[in-house]
Design a protein around this motif. Structure first.
Motif, short mmCIF file in Angstrom:
data_model
loop_
_atom_site.label_atom_id
_atom_site.label_comp_id
_atom_site.label_asym_id
_atom_site.label_seq_id
_atom_site.Cartn_x
_atom_site.Cartn_y
_atom_site.Cartn_z
N ASP A 1 28.56 -0.57 53.58
CA ASP A 1 28.36 0.43 52.95
C ASP A 1 28.75 -0.28 51.75
OD1 ASP A 1 26.52 1.64 54.50
OD2 ASP A 1 28.36 2.77 54.18
N LEU A 2 29.34 -1.81 51.42
CA LEU A 2 30.44 -1.98 50.17
C LEU A 2 28.85 -1.69 49.19
CD1 LEU A 2 32.53 -4.86 51.67
CD2 LEU A 2 32.94 -2.45 50.45
N PRO A 3 29.30 -2.30 47.60
CA PRO A 3 29.16 -2.24 47.21
C PRO A 3 28.27 -3.84 46.68
CG PRO A 3 30.05 -0.90 45.94
CD PRO A 3 30.99 -1.64 47.38
N TYR B 1 34.16 -16.18 55.94
CA TYR B 1 35.00 -14.94 56.50
C TYR B 1 33.99 -13.47 56.59
CZ TYR B 1 39.85 -16.45 55.52
OH TYR B 1 40.75 -17.34 54.87
N SER B 2 33.86 -12.38 57.49
CA SER B 2 33.57 -11.78 57.71
C SER B 2 33.87 -10.13 57.21
CB SER B 2 32.43 -12.29 59.09
OG SER B 2 33.96 -11.69 59.77
N ALA B 3 33.85 -9.30 56.60
CA ALA B 3 34.36 -8.18 56.21
C ALA B 3 34.59 -7.41 58.21
CB ALA B 3 33.57 -7.60 55.01
N THR B 4 35.57 -7.40 58.21
CA THR B 4 35.95 -6.09 58.91
C THR B 4 36.15 -4.82 59.05
OG1 THR B 4 38.56 -6.54 59.46
CG2 THR B 4 37.04 -7.76 60.64
N GLU B 5 37.02 -4.43 58.26
CA GLU B 5 37.20 -2.84 57.58
C GLU B 5 37.27 -2.74 55.93
OE1 GLU B 5 40.75 -1.15 59.00
OE2 GLU B 5 40.39 -2.66 60.66
N ALA B 6 37.21 -1.27 55.54
CA ALA B 6 37.07 -1.63 54.33
C ALA B 6 37.75 -0.07 53.55
CB ALA B 6 35.22 -1.35 53.72
N GLU B 7 37.41 0.08 52.52
CA GLU B 7 38.48 1.05 52.24
C GLU B 7 37.79 1.19 50.58
OE1 GLU B 7 42.33 2.56 54.35
OE2 GLU B 7 42.41 1.50 52.24
N LYS B 8 37.66 2.81 49.98
CA LYS B 8 37.56 2.73 48.64
C LYS B 8 38.52 3.43 48.47
CE LYS B 8 34.03 4.93 46.12
NZ LYS B 8 33.11 5.28 45.35
#
Length: 146
Positions: free
Chosen positions: A86-88, A102-109
């Motif tokens: 769901d990252l923009p 690299y691949s994204a594993t966690e995200a915070e807004k």
């Protein structure tokens, strides 16, 4: 041994003093009203006193959230976990350009004083991990090995 025990007790006491779990009855009404007016679907609500401020952790749907309010009910920051999918587009594009392996594993807004930033944990197949913070437009403002 006594020194280690004393040190452990000191830090335990410090953590208990700095963050106190609170029942809703101990939260100022203006803080509760500010929270409830915007987050009617919140579940698993947990309040803590942080200095002169009030922090609430809760779930909305499957997402974890954390908001810090001052005593007058003014939001100081809002942090929400989010699915990496769901990252923009600006954030994903910037990460893919600078970190193609690299691949994204966690995200915070994080929303604070009208500014939105993103914190994304990324890793390579071999296990190298990085924490990257980006502005809403995808500019990298922090990049560190994790």
């Amino acid at each position: 041994m006594k020194s280690l025990l004393a040190t452990m007790l000191f830090f335990l006491t410090l953590s208990l003093v700095s963050a106190q779990d609170l029942p809703p009855k101990d939260i100022p009404q203006q803080v509760l009203d500010a929270f409830r007016s915007k987050h009617k679907e919140a579940t698993a609500v947990d309040w803590e006193k942080k200095g002169a401020s009030f922090e609430v952790e809760y779930k909305e749907g499957a997402q974890d959230h954390k908001i810090l309010y001052n005593k007058d009910g003014v939001e100081r920051y809002h942090k929400e976990d989010m699915a990496t999918a769901d990252l923009p587009a600006d954030i994903s594009g910037s990460l893919n350009a600078k970190y193609p392996n690299y691949s994204a594993t966690e995200a915070e807004k994080l929303s604070e004083k009208g500014k939105v930033t993103y914190s994304v944990d990324i890793k390579t197949v071999s296990g190298e991990k990085r924490e990257v913070h980006l502005t809403e437009k995808g500019k990298i403002v922090l990049d560190r090995l994790d």
